[in-house]
Write an enzyme that holds these catalytic residues in place. Structure first.
Site, PDB file in Angstrom:
ATOM      1  CB  SER A 190      -0.958  -0.049   1.196  1.00 55.02           C
ATOM      2  OG  SER A 190      -1.974   0.910   1.079  1.00 55.02           O
ATOM      3  CG  ASP A 230      -7.535  -3.268  -1.970  1.00 54.01           C
ATOM      4  OD1 ASP A 230      -8.134  -2.352  -1.363  1.00 54.01           O
ATOM      5  OD2 ASP A 230      -6.309  -3.469  -1.879  1.00 54.01           O
ATOM      6  CG  HIS A 288      -5.612  -2.758   1.274  1.00 56.06           C
ATOM      7  ND1 HIS A 288      -5.012  -2.491   0.056  1.00 56.06           N
ATOM      8  CD2 HIS A 288      -5.014  -1.933   2.178  1.00 56.06           C
ATOM      9  CE1 HIS A 288      -4.104  -1.533   0.210  1.00 56.06           C
ATOM     10  NE2 HIS A 288      -4.085  -1.185   1.482  1.00 56.06           N
TER      11      HIS A 288
END
Length: 280
Positions: free
Chosen positions: A147, A223, A256
């Site tokens: 991320s 996600d 995620h």
């Protein structure tokens, strides 16, 4: 460097350490896993950069990297994501800015410029300490992350292609200059002139001529941050236009979290190990 803890794992040592950082003007905590092969020779080092709200501990506790890192002979370094301390400016109610959200930039705007210098910390300061204190071969370095940390890994690799032999990411923030996740933080850290943001944006860096031979990116199709925050398609377009070999794997049904990261951690470790090689 002070040792906070060490634990034996898969024949190696998982340690947590703290140093006084000049770049960030605070104490910085980081984790290092040293596999058993280090008793005989210096080993390649793989840097893992974590995402928003994380510390060094998230991947150490949930990333499931030690078994294979011990088998492959990889030293894994897991830094923190931001400066820490009561004197460090913060927005306690904003998880996308401040402590836990350094975005791997060197801030230029007050009051953040005094502490939020994570790019310099990761690229210049911490590597010197790792080289001095651990059995690593600094000619064999890879970098990856998740991320915000995937953003950091790709941008750092693009700007330092002679240092890193491999780079990969899990669900990276691919175009932070236009992402709702990162634009407010970039404005506070770097100022209103969006041209200065390009130095910390993977798509912009590629457009501006920075290159890295190949990238591996895994992205979950479930996600919830896919469309606004992460934008992998824009990274894919930038790489295609520049002739960069990007392997973008859309993983069906994954989100995620570290359930996603740990599932594909072994793939990434093997991918890096192949490129870091063994120069015995």
């Amino acid at each position: 460097m002070k040792t906070i803890s060490t634990d034996k794992s898969y024949g190696g040592t998982q340690g947590v350490y703290v140093e006084r950082s000049e770049a960030c003007d605070c104490d910085m905590t980081f984790a290092v896993f040293v596999p058993p092969q280090a008793a005989e020779r210096n080993l390649p080092v793989l840097w893992y950069l974590s995402g928003l709200t994380c510390t060094h501990a998230n991947v150490m506790d949930k990333g499931e990297y030690r078994r294979l890192a011990a088998e492959l002979g990889l030293v894994i370094v897991c830094p923190d994501t931001s400066p820490r301390g009561d004197h460090v400016p913060d927005e306690a109610d904003n998880w996308q800015f401040g402590k836990g959200a350094g975005f791997y930039v060197d801030a230029t705007q007050p009051p953040y410029a005094a502490n939020y210098r994570m790019y310099s910390y990761i690229v210049d300061e911490l590597p010197k300490l790792i080289a001095a204190e651990f059995p690593v071969d600094m000619d064999r370095q890879g970098i990856f992350g998740h991320s915000m940390g995937g953003h950091g890994a790709i941008t750092i690799a693009l700007k330092n292609p002679d240092r890193f032999q491999s780079c990969s990411a899990f669900a990276p923030i691919s175009h932070p200059s236009v992402s709702g996740w990162s634009m407010p933080a970039f404005r506070k850290y770097l100022g209103a002139d969006e041209k200065t943001w390009r130095a910390y944006d993977a798509c912009s860096l590629i457009e501006d001529g920075h290159r890295f031979p190949e990238l591996l990116v895994d992205q979950g199709t479930a996600d919830s941050f896919l469309e606004d925050g992460l934008r992998p398609g824009e990274l894919n377009q930038a790489c295609e236009a520049a002739g960069i070999d990007l392997q973008l794997r859309m993983q069906e049904g994954y989100g995620h979290s570290y359930f996603f990261i740990s599932t594909f951690m072994e793939d990434h470790l093997r991918w890096h190990a192949q490129r870091l090689g063994d120069r015995k």
